[in-house]
Write a protein that holds these residues in place. Structure first.
Motif, PDB file in Angstrom:
ATOM      1  N   GLY A 195       5.497  13.524  79.188  1.00 21.17           N
ATOM      2  CA  GLY A 195       4.935  13.360  80.521  1.00 21.17           C
ATOM      3  C   GLY A 195       4.431  11.962  80.812  1.00 21.17           C
ATOM      4  O   GLY A 195       3.858  11.722  81.879  1.00 21.17           O
ATOM      5  N   PHE A 196       4.631  11.029  79.878  1.00 22.00           N
ATOM      6  CA  PHE A 196       4.238   9.641  80.107  1.00 22.00           C
ATOM      7  C   PHE A 196       5.181   8.741  79.326  1.00 22.00           C
ATOM      8  O   PHE A 196       5.890   9.188  78.422  1.00 22.00           O
ATOM      9  CB  PHE A 196       2.783   9.399  79.695  1.00 22.00           C
ATOM     10  N   ASP A 197       5.184   7.470  79.677  1.00 14.53           N
ATOM     11  CA  ASP A 197       6.059   6.491  79.041  1.00 14.53           C
ATOM     12  C   ASP A 197       5.390   6.005  77.753  1.00 14.53           C
ATOM     13  O   ASP A 197       4.416   5.243  77.799  1.00 14.53           O
ATOM     14  CB  ASP A 197       6.299   5.324  80.004  1.00 14.53           C
ATOM     15  N   ILE A 198       5.911   6.424  76.611  1.00 15.48           N
ATOM     16  CA  ILE A 198       5.289   6.083  75.330  1.00 15.48           C
ATOM     17  C   ILE A 198       5.340   4.576  75.083  1.00 15.48           C
ATOM     18  O   ILE A 198       4.373   3.982  74.581  1.00 15.48           O
ATOM     19  CB  ILE A 198       5.968   6.846  74.176  1.00 15.48           C
ATOM     20  N   ASN A 199       6.446   3.945  75.430  1.00 16.54           N
ATOM     21  CA  ASN A 199       6.546   2.494  75.217  1.00 16.54           C
ATOM     22  C   ASN A 199       5.521   1.737  76.054  1.00 16.54           C
ATOM     23  O   ASN A 199       4.914   0.766  75.586  1.00 16.54           O
ATOM     24  CB  ASN A 199       7.962   2.018  75.549  1.00 16.54           C
ATOM     25  N   GLU A 200       5.316   2.183  77.284  1.00 13.89           N
ATOM     26  CA  GLU A 200       4.314   1.544  78.135  1.00 13.89           C
ATOM     27  C   GLU A 200       2.916   1.777  77.575  1.00 13.89           C
ATOM     28  O   GLU A 200       2.080   0.855  77.545  1.00 13.89           O
ATOM     29  CB  GLU A 200       4.409   2.094  79.553  1.00 13.89           C
TER      30      GLU A 200
END
Length: 381
Positions: A205-210
Motif C-alpha cells: 500500500g506504499f512505495d517501499i523505495n520511496e
C-alpha cells in the motif's frame, strides 16, 4: 432560533457572519427548550469543501440514522478482536481501550466534488491529491499501537504509511511527530520502525523505495527542518553516540536497525550491513562500572555525578533504570554487555524488586510517568 455571535480573540462582532483568524468562537442561541439537531461541516481546505463533506457524510440523514451508522462502523472495527470469558467490566475495559487505540492517527484527507481524494498539506500549505494521515507520536506508538495495527488493520496500515510519506514528498522530510505537520517532540525517527514492520510483514500500500529514501535521508543528514530528522545526527555519525543523551543514542541505534531491515528487503546488502553496524552503537554508552546506560561527553568521558534514580537530563521520560533496556534490536548482545545471562537476569530481578524511588532531576517536578511508577504496588522501577 434566537441568533448567533462570532468572536475573534475574545472580541465579539455581533454583525459579522464570517471571521477569519485564530481563536475563533461561535455562540448560537435558541429560544426553544426542545433538543436541537445541528449539522456541522468542517474542512481543512475551504468552506465549500466543508459543505461538500457534510453533504457527503450526513446529507438529509436523521440523528438516529447517523448514530446507528456510527455504531455499525465502530462495531466492525472492534469485532476484529473477539474476547471470550472475563467479567462484563473487564470486557468493557478491553473494548474501551481498543476503541481509544483507534482514535489516532487521524485521516487528514477529504473527498472533493468529483469524488477525488485530496488533502491540505500542513507541510507546504497547498492542496494535493491523495491520502494524508496525521496526529501520531511515533515515540509512544511504535512498539504498542503499530504492532497491533499490523495484526488487526493490515488493510489500512499501508495506506497510513503512504499518508505519513506526504511529509517527505511535500516538505522534504518525514515528520518525527506529525501534528498535523512538523512538530518538535521526543527523540528518534521511529516512523522508521512503523515502515520496517510493514516491510518485514509484507504489508503493501506504499512505495517501499520511496519510504527507504526518506529513512536514509534523515538517518544520514542533519535536518534544517525542526520537527524532522534526527537531532544531533552529525555527532552521532562522528562519535557513535549523542553527547549528553542516552535516550537519543539508543533511539538512533534502534532506528538504524529498522533502516537495515528495509535495506535488506530491497537487496541493498551494503547498506544493510552499514546500518546493522550502526545499530550496535548502544554499546558505546554502557558503563560497566555502574551497570547502566550512561551519558558521555563529547570528549568521550562519562558524565559526572551519576545517579541511578535521577529522571530527565540524558533520559527521556525515565532514568537509568527505565531507559537502559531499550535495545530491542540486539538482546543477545546486551546480555553479553551485562556479563552473561545470570548477571542479566539478576539485574532484571532487581528492576522488578527495587522500590520506586526517584529524583525528579532535569524535569524539575514530578511528571505523570513518575507518578504512575510510584503508585503501582509491587511494580519496582
Amino acid at each position: 432560533w434566537k441568533g448567533a455571535q462570532l468572536a475573534l480573540e475574545d472580541k465579539v462582532d455581533r454583525d459579522a457572519n464570517q471571521v477569519d483568524g485564530k481563536q475563533v468562537v461561535a455562540v448560537v442561541e435558541f429560544d426553544s427548550p426542545a433538543p436541537v439537531v445541528m449539522h456541522i461541516g468542517t474542512s481543512f481546505i475551504s468552506p465549500e469543501q466543508a459543505l461538500q463533506n457534510i453533504n457527503d457524510e450526513v446529507g438529509s440523514k436523521s440523528f438516529d440514522t447517523v448514530r446507528s451508522e456510527g455504531e455499525t462502523t465502530w462495531n466492525q472495527q472492534l469485532n476484529r478482536i473477539t474476547v471470550t470469558g472475563g467479567t462484563p467490566d473487564q470486557l468493557k475495559t478491553f473494548y474501551s481501550c481498543l476503541y481509544r487505540a483507534h482514535l489516532f492517527p487521524r485521516m487528514f484527507h477529504e473527498k472533493d466534488a468529483q469524488g477525488k481524494i485530496v488533502h491540505y498539506s500542513a507541510y507546504d500549505g497547498k492542496v494535493h491529491d491523495g491520502v494524508s494521515y496525521t496526529d501520531n507520536g511515533f515515540w509512544d506508538t511504535y512498539r504498542t499501537i503499530w504492532p497491533l495495527f499490523s495484526i488487526i488493520q493490515p488493510d489500512r496500515y499501508g495506506e497510513m504509511v503512504d499518508g505519513f510519506l506526504q511529509g517527505y514528498r511535500e516538505g522534504g522530510w518525514m515528520a518525527q511527530w506529525p501534528s498535523p505537520g512538523y512538530r518538535v517532540s521526543m527523540p528518534g525517527t521511529h516512523g522508521d520502525a512503523v515502515i520496517a514492520d510493514a516491510v518485514v510483514k509484507g504489508i503493501k500500500g506504499f512505495d517501499i523505495n520511496e519510504a527507504y529514501a526518506a529513512m536514509v535521508k534523515h538517518a544520514d543528514n542533519p535536518s534544517p527542518q525542526r520537527g524532522a530528522g534526527r537531532n544531533g545526527v552529525a555527532n552521532y555519525l562522528k562519535l557513535g553516540y549523542i553527547p549528553g543523551s542516552v535516550s537519543e543514542t539508543l533511539d538512533f541505534a534502534y532506528d538504524d536497525f529498522c533502516v537495515s531491515q528495509v535495506a535488506a528487503a530491497l537487496g541493498k546488502t551494503e547498506d544493510a550491513a552499514r546500518y546493522s553496524k550502526r545499530a550496535l552503537n548502544y554499546r558505546n554508552i554502557y558503563d560497566p562500572s555502574v551497570g547502566f546506560m550512561r551519558a558521555k561527553e563529547e570528549n568521550g568521558t562519562w558524565r559526572a555525578n551519576f545517579n541511578q534514580y535521577e529522571w530527565g537530563g540524558p533520559y527521556v521520560e525515565g532514568g537509568p533504570w527505565q531507559s537502559t533496556w531499550a535495545v530491542q534490536q540486539d538482546p543477545a548482545g546486551m546480555i553479553d554487555l551485562f556479563g552473561g545471562r545470570q548477571k542479566f537476569a539478576a539485574k532484571l530481578d532487581q528492576l522488578m524488586s527495587e522500590p520506586p524511588r526517584y529524583d525528579i532531576g532535569g524535569y524539575g517536578s514530578e511528571i505523570h510517568e513518575i507518578t504512575e511508577m510510584a503508585v503501582i504496588k509491587g511494580f519496582g522501577q
